[in-house]
Motif scaffolding. Structure first.
Motif, mmCIF file in Angstrom:
data_model
loop_
_atom_site.group_PDB
_atom_site.id
_atom_site.type_symbol
_atom_site.label_atom_id
_atom_site.label_comp_id
_atom_site.label_asym_id
_atom_site.label_seq_id
_atom_site.Cartn_x
_atom_site.Cartn_y
_atom_site.Cartn_z
ATOM 1 N N VAL A 113 0.841 -1.198 0.000
ATOM 2 C CA VAL A 113 0.000 0.000 0.000
ATOM 3 C C VAL A 113 0.873 1.244 0.000
ATOM 4 C CG1 VAL A 113 -1.772 1.289 1.247
ATOM 5 C CG2 VAL A 113 -1.824 -1.224 1.221
ATOM 6 N N ARG A 114 0.707 2.082 -1.034
ATOM 7 C CA ARG A 114 1.482 3.306 -1.157
ATOM 8 C C ARG A 114 0.859 4.445 -0.349
ATOM 9 N NH1 ARG A 114 0.923 3.362 -7.541
ATOM 10 N NH2 ARG A 114 -1.128 2.652 -6.818
ATOM 11 N N THR A 115 1.716 5.361 0.094
ATOM 12 C CA THR A 115 1.248 6.583 0.729
ATOM 13 C C THR A 115 1.280 7.669 -0.334
ATOM 14 O OG1 THR A 115 3.519 7.071 1.438
ATOM 15 C CG2 THR A 115 2.082 5.947 3.011
ATOM 16 N N PHE A 116 0.125 8.182 -0.695
ATOM 17 C CA PHE A 116 0.019 9.113 -1.813
ATOM 18 C C PHE A 116 0.296 10.542 -1.359
ATOM 19 C CE2 PHE A 116 -1.966 5.416 -3.473
ATOM 20 C CZ PHE A 116 -1.777 5.480 -4.843
ATOM 21 N N ASP A 117 1.579 10.937 -1.427
ATOM 22 C CA ASP A 117 1.958 12.295 -1.036
ATOM 23 C C ASP A 117 1.901 13.216 -2.246
ATOM 24 O OD1 ASP A 117 4.219 11.738 -2.553
ATOM 25 O OD2 ASP A 117 5.428 11.211 -0.799
ATOM 26 N N LYS A 118 2.416 14.448 -2.104
ATOM 27 C CA LYS A 118 2.299 15.452 -3.158
ATOM 28 C C LYS A 118 3.211 15.197 -4.357
ATOM 29 C CE LYS A 118 0.668 19.145 -0.142
ATOM 30 N NZ LYS A 118 0.901 20.522 0.375
ATOM 31 N N THR A 119 4.089 14.188 -4.250
ATOM 32 C CA THR A 119 4.917 13.848 -5.405
ATOM 33 C C THR A 119 4.113 13.105 -6.468
ATOM 34 O OG1 THR A 119 5.637 11.735 -4.445
ATOM 35 C CG2 THR A 119 6.956 13.699 -3.933
ATOM 36 N N ASP A 145 -5.072 1.734 -1.118
ATOM 37 C CA ASP A 145 -4.432 1.790 -2.435
ATOM 38 C C ASP A 145 -5.027 0.695 -3.302
ATOM 39 O OD1 ASP A 145 -2.819 2.066 -4.612
ATOM 40 O OD2 ASP A 145 -0.934 1.629 -3.583
ATOM 41 N N THR A 146 -6.115 1.033 -3.988
ATOM 42 C CA THR A 146 -6.818 0.019 -4.766
ATOM 43 C C THR A 146 -6.132 -0.311 -6.083
ATOM 44 O OG1 THR A 146 -8.217 1.732 -5.759
ATOM 45 C CG2 THR A 146 -9.060 0.628 -3.785
ATOM 46 N N GLN A 147 -5.172 0.521 -6.490
ATOM 47 C CA GLN A 147 -4.503 0.281 -7.761
ATOM 48 C C GLN A 147 -3.059 -0.199 -7.620
ATOM 49 O OE1 GLN A 147 -6.027 4.169 -8.966
ATOM 50 N NE2 GLN A 147 -7.669 2.955 -8.086
ATOM 51 N N THR A 148 -2.685 -0.601 -6.430
ATOM 52 C CA THR A 148 -1.321 -1.081 -6.260
ATOM 53 C C THR A 148 -1.062 -2.297 -7.145
ATOM 54 O OG1 THR A 148 0.289 -1.980 -4.682
ATOM 55 C CG2 THR A 148 -2.028 -2.477 -4.252
ATOM 56 N N GLY A 149 0.116 -2.310 -7.775
ATOM 57 C CA GLY A 149 0.492 -3.448 -8.603
ATOM 58 C C GLY A 149 1.352 -4.456 -7.864
ATOM 59 N N LEU A 150 1.766 -4.087 -6.640
ATOM 60 C CA LEU A 150 2.627 -4.971 -5.845
ATOM 61 C C LEU A 150 1.745 -5.811 -4.929
ATOM 62 C CD1 LEU A 150 5.416 -5.916 -5.043
ATOM 63 C CD2 LEU A 150 5.585 -3.959 -3.483
ATOM 64 N N ARG A 151 1.524 -7.039 -5.339
ATOM 65 C CA ARG A 151 0.615 -7.937 -4.632
ATOM 66 C C ARG A 151 1.216 -9.338 -4.571
ATOM 67 N NH1 ARG A 151 -5.310 -6.412 -7.295
ATOM 68 N NH2 ARG A 151 -5.132 -4.145 -7.084
ATOM 69 N N CYS A 152 0.855 -10.079 -3.543
ATOM 70 C CA CYS A 152 1.309 -11.472 -3.443
ATOM 71 C C CYS A 152 0.112 -12.365 -3.164
ATOM 72 C CB CYS A 152 2.357 -11.613 -2.335
ATOM 73 S SG CYS A 152 3.273 -13.178 -2.409
#
Length: 219
Positions: A113-119, A145-152
């Protein structure tokens, strides 16, 4: 250490960054890597890849179909699970290892899960926040983060994942719907948010619309 985990990389017209992704995975101890070439026009980049299995689509079918092709292939192999990784260095190798380590602890599905900062581009931040809000409201599960591509995923789930609908980016949302509807345990790992200036295969308006539509559709 990761002998029982396969890494699946769906790719379409990859840049030279794919080589660095593969080097990082090798250095981290991931020996089993499957690449799905989703109909790339330029095949030259793949000629230098000798150590890993490459599956090919004759034409571009979309990320969802590429993932399903990889899942189908890996489902017949002996392993504990498969971790999906992007081809462009937008996922830190330490985070990939963290997701794999979490999976090995409990053998549950793991999402990075990514933290969506201002970058992160504003449109992408907004789309993800909206998708997360709607998903939580409908399925009563908080996934930031519903669009994360990093999944196992556990190997035993792969056959069912091949039956989930969707050919493009909306497939990844449909997988989350499948997990929610079937009350499948999900573990979460916080990961870095890395964005570069390359042209993304994700088309903000078109793909965001498909994702929102997929969330709101009936089960």
């Amino acid at each position: 250490m990761y002998d029982n985990i396969f890494v699946l990389i769906p790719t379409f017209e990859p840049s030279l960054k794919l080589y660095k992704v593969l080097d990082n995975l090798k250095d981290a101890g991931f020996k089993n890597v499957v690449i799905v070439d989703d109909g790339s026009y330029d095949k030259a980049i793949f000629k230098r890849i000798k150590d890993y299995k490459i599956l090919r689509h004759d034409k571009n079918l979309g990320k969802g179909e590429a993932l399903k092709t990889g899942f189908k292939y890996i489902s017949s192999l002996g392993c504990l699970g498969v971790i999906t990784v992007d081809d462009d260095l937008q996922q830190d190798i330490l985070d990939i290892k963290a997701v794999a380590d979490k999976f090995l602890e409990n053998k549950n599905v793991v999402l990075g899960v990514r933290t969506f900062d201002k970058t992160v581009p504003f449109k992408r931040r907004l789309a993800n926040k909206c998708a997360a809000f709607i998903f939580r409201a409908k399925y009563k599960i908080k996934i930031n983060d519903t669009q994360t591509g990093l999944r196992c995923f556990p190997q035993k789930m792969l056959v069912d994942l091949c039956k989930v609908s969707g050919s493009g980016f909306e497939y990844e949302i449909n997988v989350l719907k499948y997990l929610a509807v079937n009350n499948i345990q999900i573990d979460f790992v916080s990961i870095k948010t890395i964005y570069n200036n390359e042209v993304s295969r994700y088309k903000d308006l078109k793909d965001s619309y498909k994702i929102m539509k997929s969330i709101l559709e009936k089960k």
